[in-house]
Motif scaffolding. Structure first.
Motif, PDB file in Angstrom:
ATOM      1  N   SER A 165       0.829  -1.205   0.000  1.00  0.00           N
ATOM      2  CA  SER A 165       0.000   0.000   0.000  1.00  0.00           C
ATOM      3  C   SER A 165       0.866   1.258   0.000  1.00  0.00           C
ATOM      4  CB  SER A 165      -0.919  -0.028   1.227  1.00  0.00           C
ATOM      5  OG  SER A 165      -1.781   1.063   1.241  1.00  0.00           O
ATOM      6  N   ARG A 166       1.936   1.248   0.764  1.00  0.00           N
ATOM      7  CA  ARG A 166       2.859   2.389   0.788  1.00  0.00           C
ATOM      8  C   ARG A 166       3.554   2.564  -0.559  1.00  0.00           C
ATOM      9  NH1 ARG A 166       5.226   1.187   6.817  1.00  0.00           N
ATOM     10  NH2 ARG A 166       3.656   2.396   7.924  1.00  0.00           N
ATOM     11  N   ALA A 167       3.924   1.451  -1.190  1.00  0.00           N
ATOM     12  CA  ALA A 167       4.561   1.525  -2.510  1.00  0.00           C
ATOM     13  C   ALA A 167       3.587   2.113  -3.531  1.00  0.00           C
ATOM     14  CB  ALA A 167       5.031   0.137  -2.948  1.00  0.00           C
ATOM     15  N   ALA A 168       2.331   1.697  -3.470  1.00  0.00           N
ATOM     16  CA  ALA A 168       1.314   2.225  -4.388  1.00  0.00           C
ATOM     17  C   ALA A 168       1.092   3.715  -4.148  1.00  0.00           C
ATOM     18  CB  ALA A 168       0.008   1.449  -4.225  1.00  0.00           C
ATOM     19  N   ALA A 169       1.064   4.120  -2.888  1.00  0.00           N
ATOM     20  CA  ALA A 169       0.886   5.542  -2.554  1.00  0.00           C
ATOM     21  C   ALA A 169       2.023   6.375  -3.135  1.00  0.00           C
ATOM     22  CB  ALA A 169       0.814   5.730  -1.041  1.00  0.00           C
ATOM     23  N   ALA A 170       3.240   5.863  -3.039  1.00  0.00           N
ATOM     24  CA  ALA A 170       4.388   6.593  -3.578  1.00  0.00           C
ATOM     25  C   ALA A 170       4.274   6.762  -5.090  1.00  0.00           C
ATOM     26  CB  ALA A 170       5.686   5.866  -3.214  1.00  0.00           C
ATOM     27  N   ILE A 171       3.782   5.751  -5.767  1.00  0.00           N
ATOM     28  CA  ILE A 171       3.607   5.841  -7.224  1.00  0.00           C
ATOM     29  C   ILE A 171       2.554   6.882  -7.573  1.00  0.00           C
ATOM     30  CG2 ILE A 171       2.720   4.591  -9.247  1.00  0.00           C
ATOM     31  CD1 ILE A 171       4.169   2.089  -8.067  1.00  0.00           C
ATOM     32  N   ILE A 172       1.454   6.881  -6.838  1.00  0.00           N
ATOM     33  CA  ILE A 172       0.373   7.841  -7.103  1.00  0.00           C
ATOM     34  C   ILE A 172       0.806   9.254  -6.699  1.00  0.00           C
ATOM     35  CG2 ILE A 172      -1.996   8.508  -6.491  1.00  0.00           C
ATOM     36  CD1 ILE A 172      -1.895   6.112  -8.373  1.00  0.00           C
ATOM     37  N   GLY A 173       1.604   9.360  -5.618  1.00  0.00           N
ATOM     38  CA  GLY A 173       2.155  10.662  -5.260  1.00  0.00           C
ATOM     39  C   GLY A 173       1.666  11.255  -3.962  1.00  0.00           C
ATOM     40  N   TYR A 174       1.165  10.440  -3.051  1.00  0.00           N
ATOM     41  CA  TYR A 174       0.769  10.956  -1.740  1.00  0.00           C
ATOM     42  C   TYR A 174       1.525  10.214  -0.641  1.00  0.00           C
ATOM     43  CZ  TYR A 174      -2.471   6.938  -1.734  1.00  0.00           C
ATOM     44  OH  TYR A 174      -3.010   5.686  -1.800  1.00  0.00           O
ATOM     45  N   SER A 175       1.511  10.784   0.556  1.00  0.00           N
ATOM     46  CA  SER A 175       2.271  10.210   1.666  1.00  0.00           C
ATOM     47  C   SER A 175       1.595   8.941   2.187  1.00  0.00           C
ATOM     48  CB  SER A 175       2.446  11.232   2.780  1.00  0.00           C
ATOM     49  OG  SER A 175       1.187  11.645   3.252  1.00  0.00           O
ATOM     50  N   ARG A 196       0.006   5.210 -14.520  1.00  0.00           N
ATOM     51  CA  ARG A 196       0.433   5.335 -13.119  1.00  0.00           C
ATOM     52  C   ARG A 196      -0.488   4.508 -12.214  1.00  0.00           C
ATOM     53  NH1 ARG A 196       1.920  11.070 -10.909  1.00  0.00           N
ATOM     54  NH2 ARG A 196       3.662  10.564 -12.237  1.00  0.00           N
ATOM     55  N   LYS A 197      -1.798   4.569 -12.467  1.00  0.00           N
ATOM     56  CA  LYS A 197      -2.737   3.758 -11.677  1.00  0.00           C
ATOM     57  C   LYS A 197      -2.433   2.278 -11.875  1.00  0.00           C
ATOM     58  CE  LYS A 197      -7.528   2.515 -10.848  1.00  0.00           C
ATOM     59  NZ  LYS A 197      -8.946   2.847 -10.981  1.00  0.00           N
ATOM     60  N   SER A 198      -2.187   1.848 -13.104  1.00  0.00           N
ATOM     61  CA  SER A 198      -1.868   0.442 -13.365  1.00  0.00           C
ATOM     62  C   SER A 198      -0.617   0.008 -12.616  1.00  0.00           C
ATOM     63  CB  SER A 198      -1.687   0.205 -14.870  1.00  0.00           C
ATOM     64  OG  SER A 198      -2.906   0.381 -15.536  1.00  0.00           O
ATOM     65  N   GLN A 199       0.397   0.874 -12.576  1.00  0.00           N
ATOM     66  CA  GLN A 199       1.623   0.559 -11.833  1.00  0.00           C
ATOM     67  C   GLN A 199       1.338   0.435 -10.340  1.00  0.00           C
ATOM     68  OE1 GLN A 199       4.262   3.745 -12.883  1.00  0.00           O
ATOM     69  NE2 GLN A 199       4.646   2.952 -14.945  1.00  0.00           N
ATOM     70  N   ALA A 200       0.485   1.309  -9.819  1.00  0.00           N
ATOM     71  CA  ALA A 200       0.134   1.252  -8.397  1.00  0.00           C
ATOM     72  C   ALA A 200      -0.665  -0.009  -8.086  1.00  0.00           C
ATOM     73  CB  ALA A 200      -0.649   2.504  -7.993  1.00  0.00           C
ATOM     74  N   VAL A 201      -1.590  -0.368  -8.958  1.00  0.00           N
ATOM     75  CA  VAL A 201      -2.385  -1.597  -8.776  1.00  0.00           C
ATOM     76  C   VAL A 201      -1.455  -2.808  -8.754  1.00  0.00           C
ATOM     77  CG1 VAL A 201      -4.055  -3.123  -9.913  1.00  0.00           C
ATOM     78  CG2 VAL A 201      -4.560  -0.680  -9.691  1.00  0.00           C
ATOM     79  N   ALA A 202      -0.428  -2.799  -9.601  1.00  0.00           N
ATOM     80  CA  ALA A 202       0.502  -3.927  -9.684  1.00  0.00           C
ATOM     81  C   ALA A 202       1.306  -4.127  -8.403  1.00  0.00           C
ATOM     82  CB  ALA A 202       1.444  -3.739 -10.873  1.00  0.00           C
ATOM     83  N   CYS A 203       1.323  -3.141  -7.512  1.00  0.00           N
ATOM     84  CA  CYS A 203       2.035  -3.285  -6.234  1.00  0.00           C
ATOM     85  C   CYS A 203       1.408  -4.341  -5.337  1.00  0.00           C
ATOM     86  CB  CYS A 203       2.054  -1.949  -5.478  1.00  0.00           C
ATOM     87  SG  CYS A 203       3.081  -0.689  -6.237  1.00  0.00           S
ATOM     88  N   PHE A 204       0.125  -4.598  -5.528  1.00  0.00           N
ATOM     89  CA  PHE A 204      -0.590  -5.515  -4.641  1.00  0.00           C
ATOM     90  C   PHE A 204      -0.452  -6.944  -5.155  1.00  0.00           C
ATOM     91  CE2 PHE A 204      -2.356  -1.371  -3.904  1.00  0.00           C
ATOM     92  CZ  PHE A 204      -2.362  -1.310  -2.517  1.00  0.00           C
ATOM     93  N   ARG A 205       0.404  -7.696  -4.459  1.00  0.00           N
ATOM     94  CA  ARG A 205       0.686  -9.079  -4.867  1.00  0.00           C
ATOM     95  C   ARG A 205       0.302 -10.086  -3.794  1.00  0.00           C
ATOM     96  NH1 ARG A 205       5.338  -6.089  -6.442  1.00  0.00           N
ATOM     97  NH2 ARG A 205       5.474  -5.932  -8.702  1.00  0.00           N
ATOM     98  N   THR A 206      -0.024  -9.619  -2.597  1.00  0.00           N
ATOM     99  CA  THR A 206      -0.258 -10.516  -1.466  1.00  0.00           C
ATOM    100  C   THR A 206      -1.537 -11.318  -1.612  1.00  0.00           C
ATOM    101  OG1 THR A 206       0.971  -9.091   0.008  1.00  0.00           O
ATOM    102  CG2 THR A 206      -0.593 -10.592   1.035  1.00  0.00           C
ATOM    103  N   GLU A 207      -2.591 -10.672  -2.036  1.00  0.00           N
ATOM    104  CA  GLU A 207      -3.903 -11.319  -2.043  1.00  0.00           C
ATOM    105  C   GLU A 207      -4.337 -11.610  -3.470  1.00  0.00           C
ATOM    106  OE1 GLU A 207      -8.473 -10.540  -0.633  1.00  0.00           O
ATOM    107  OE2 GLU A 207      -7.068  -8.900  -0.592  1.00  0.00           O
ATOM    108  N   SER A 208      -4.654 -12.892  -3.739  1.00  0.00           N
ATOM    109  CA  SER A 208      -5.089 -13.251  -5.088  1.00  0.00           C
ATOM    110  C   SER A 208      -6.423 -12.594  -5.423  1.00  0.00           C
ATOM    111  CB  SER A 208      -5.187 -14.767  -5.241  1.00  0.00           C
ATOM    112  OG  SER A 208      -6.157 -15.295  -4.361  1.00  0.00           O
ATOM    113  N   ALA A 209      -7.297 -12.427  -4.418  1.00  0.00           N
ATOM    114  CA  ALA A 209      -8.585 -11.772  -4.663  1.00  0.00           C
ATOM    115  C   ALA A 209      -8.380 -10.331  -5.111  1.00  0.00           C
ATOM    116  CB  ALA A 209      -9.459 -11.821  -3.412  1.00  0.00           C
TER     117      ALA A 209
END
Length: 195
Positions: free
Chosen positions: A65-75, A165-178
């Motif tokens: 989630s933190r990695a995705a936030a950094a890609i989108i541009g917020y803290s 950028r959104k697609s890159q942020a979405v790709a950060c989530f690998r933990t949950e298959s759902a």
């Protein structure tokens, strides 16, 4: 975009997310556009997504989630860590959301659609609506974002400029298959909306 949404310059935007990643899936493109427009973004993630009971999964989700936030541009988001699938529309949830609104004083509040069927998504939406309904003239503007149930949209925001950028942020989530399956659905829904 700010004019399109009726917002002042440098608005404060509060995003309530029922689970880690929902904020990216549901409104990551809009958040990226708001960041570009000078908005101050605060993301509050209410539950652990049901992963506190599984060794290591919730910390991994926070990292993603933190990695995705950094890609989108917020803290970094604020994590409440409440157990997933436990949320109910009750005084405790309403009071916590009230506290966050009072502290951040947003001009815009982004929340899941009240037509969602997941109990955590529905509880966050219902509690936030109740808080805003009773806030009087200081209430922020509210926009719903869709996660699993398509909205009967009354406002569409073109996120083409930040779609990658959104697609890159979405790709950060690998933990949950759902979450990965939901990501495919969201990208499909974004494509449908673009049509």
């Amino acid at each position: 975009l700010l004019n399109q949404l009726g917002l002042i310059d440098n608005p404060r935007v509060l995003v309530l997310s029922p689970h880690p990643g929902a904020e990216i899936l549901g409104c990551g493109g809009l958040i990226a556009l708001l960041v570009r427009g000078g908005a101050s973004i605060q993301v509050e993630i209410v539950t652990d997504g049901g992963f506190s009971q599984q060794d290591g999964d919730f910390p991994k989700l926070i990292e993603e989630s933190r990695a995705a936030a950094a890609i989108i541009g917020y803290s970094d988001p604020c994590y409440w860590g409440w157990p997933g699938r436990s949320l109910r529309l009750n005084r405790v949830l309403i009071d916590q959301i009230t506290l966050r609104l009072d502290r951040f004083q947003p001009h815009l509040l982004l929340i899941p659609s009240p037509w969602e069927t997941h109990p955590d998504q529905l509880a966050v939406a219902s509690a936030a609506i109740e808080v805003v309904r009773t806030s009087g003239p200081a209430a922020p503007q509210v926009l719903f974002y869709e996660l699993e149930v398509p909205l009967q949209a009354n406002k569409l925001i073109d996120i083409s400029a930040v779609a990658e950028r959104k697609s890159q942020a979405v790709a950060c989530f690998r933990t949950e298959s759902a979450a990965r399956q939901q990501a495919r659905s969201i990208i499909g829904l974004n494509t449908y909306r673009a049509y």
